[in-house]
Design a protein around this motif. Structure first.
Motif, PDB file in Angstrom:
ATOM      1  N   ASN A  60       1.031  -1.158   0.010  1.00  0.00           N
ATOM      2  CA  ASN A  60      -0.125  -0.028  -0.001  1.00  0.00           C
ATOM      3  C   ASN A  60       0.999   1.291  -0.167  1.00  0.00           C
ATOM      4  O   ASN A  60       1.914   1.336   0.463  1.00  0.00           O
ATOM      5  CB  ASN A  60      -0.817  -0.073   1.247  1.00  0.00           C
ATOM      6  CG  ASN A  60      -2.033  -1.005   1.333  1.00  0.00           C
ATOM      7  OD1 ASN A  60      -2.846  -1.061   0.137  1.00  0.00           O
ATOM      8  ND2 ASN A  60      -1.899  -1.904   2.143  1.00  0.00           N
ATOM      9  N   PRO A  61       0.449   2.429  -0.534  1.00  0.00           N
ATOM     10  CA  PRO A  61       1.215   3.634  -0.397  1.00  0.00           C
ATOM     11  C   PRO A  61       1.293   4.132   0.805  1.00  0.00           C
ATOM     12  O   PRO A  61       0.494   4.121   1.801  1.00  0.00           O
ATOM     13  CB  PRO A  61       0.227   4.548  -1.532  1.00  0.00           C
ATOM     14  CG  PRO A  61      -1.034   4.064  -1.633  1.00  0.00           C
ATOM     15  CD  PRO A  61      -0.915   2.793  -1.097  1.00  0.00           C
ATOM     16  N   ASP A  62       2.554   4.781   1.121  1.00  0.00           N
ATOM     17  CA  ASP A  62       2.718   5.373   2.481  1.00  0.00           C
ATOM     18  C   ASP A  62       2.037   6.700   2.464  1.00  0.00           C
ATOM     19  O   ASP A  62       3.034   7.795   2.310  1.00  0.00           O
ATOM     20  CB  ASP A  62       4.255   5.308   2.864  1.00  0.00           C
ATOM     21  CG  ASP A  62       4.415   5.482   4.268  1.00  0.00           C
ATOM     22  OD1 ASP A  62       3.542   5.847   4.839  1.00  0.00           O
ATOM     23  OD2 ASP A  62       5.633   5.866   4.503  1.00  0.00           O
ATOM     24  N   PHE A  82       6.238  -0.889  -9.508  1.00  0.00           N
ATOM     25  CA  PHE A  82       5.207  -0.419 -10.389  1.00  0.00           C
ATOM     26  C   PHE A  82       4.111   0.196  -9.528  1.00  0.00           C
ATOM     27  O   PHE A  82       3.570  -0.401  -8.666  1.00  0.00           O
ATOM     28  CB  PHE A  82       4.843  -1.554 -11.231  1.00  0.00           C
ATOM     29  CG  PHE A  82       5.508  -2.231 -11.983  1.00  0.00           C
ATOM     30  CD1 PHE A  82       6.073  -1.944 -13.258  1.00  0.00           C
ATOM     31  CD2 PHE A  82       6.188  -3.485 -11.497  1.00  0.00           C
ATOM     32  CE1 PHE A  82       6.977  -2.484 -13.994  1.00  0.00           C
ATOM     33  CE2 PHE A  82       7.174  -4.288 -12.238  1.00  0.00           C
ATOM     34  CZ  PHE A  82       7.755  -3.682 -13.462  1.00  0.00           C
ATOM     35  N   ASN A  83       3.533   1.384 -10.139  1.00  0.00           N
ATOM     36  CA  ASN A  83       2.328   1.860  -9.382  1.00  0.00           C
ATOM     37  C   ASN A  83       1.260   1.707 -10.393  1.00  0.00           C
ATOM     38  O   ASN A  83       1.297   1.589 -11.357  1.00  0.00           O
ATOM     39  CB  ASN A  83       2.492   3.460  -9.203  1.00  0.00           C
ATOM     40  CG  ASN A  83       3.562   3.883  -8.372  1.00  0.00           C
ATOM     41  OD1 ASN A  83       3.715   3.466  -7.139  1.00  0.00           O
ATOM     42  ND2 ASN A  83       4.170   5.037  -8.788  1.00  0.00           N
TER      43      ASN A  83
END
Length: 101
Positions: A60-62, A82-83
């Motif tokens: 998960n993004p921070d 990779f996003n």
């Protein structure tokens, strides 16, 4: 692990596959260290990971909205980043094109 390896780990000769370490940045350091050993040496203690398997992870993004732990540089350097941005309409189109109800 030598005497009773976990059933979920791939057996040699079982064919190709992907091991996904899901939400790695939510895992405690001991789990992150185990994934680092798998990604670096393709082994964990006495267990040797099959050559025809790929090790992947997701995170998960921070961004302040998720409870995540920072990963150190050696672990991050073992993976390509990779996003991925989900789109319900794109997935629905792919599903229709591929016969998924």
């Amino acid at each position: 692990m030598r005497y009773l390896p976990p059933n979920r780990l791939p057996k040699p000769g079982a064919g190709p596959g992907i091991l996904l370490a899901d939400e790695l940045n939510r895992a405690m350091k001991d789990v992150q260290n185990a994934i680092l050993q798998l990604a670096t040496d393709r082994r964990f203690n006495d267990y040797v990971f099959p050559d025809d398997w790929i090790i992947a992870t997701s995170m998960n993004p921070d961004n302040g909205q998720n409870n995540v732990f920072e990963l150190d540089a050696p672990l991050l350097s073992r993976f390509a980043k990779f996003n991925v941005f989900a789109s319900a309409s794109e997935w629905a189109k792919w599903g229709r094109d591929n016969g998924i109800h």
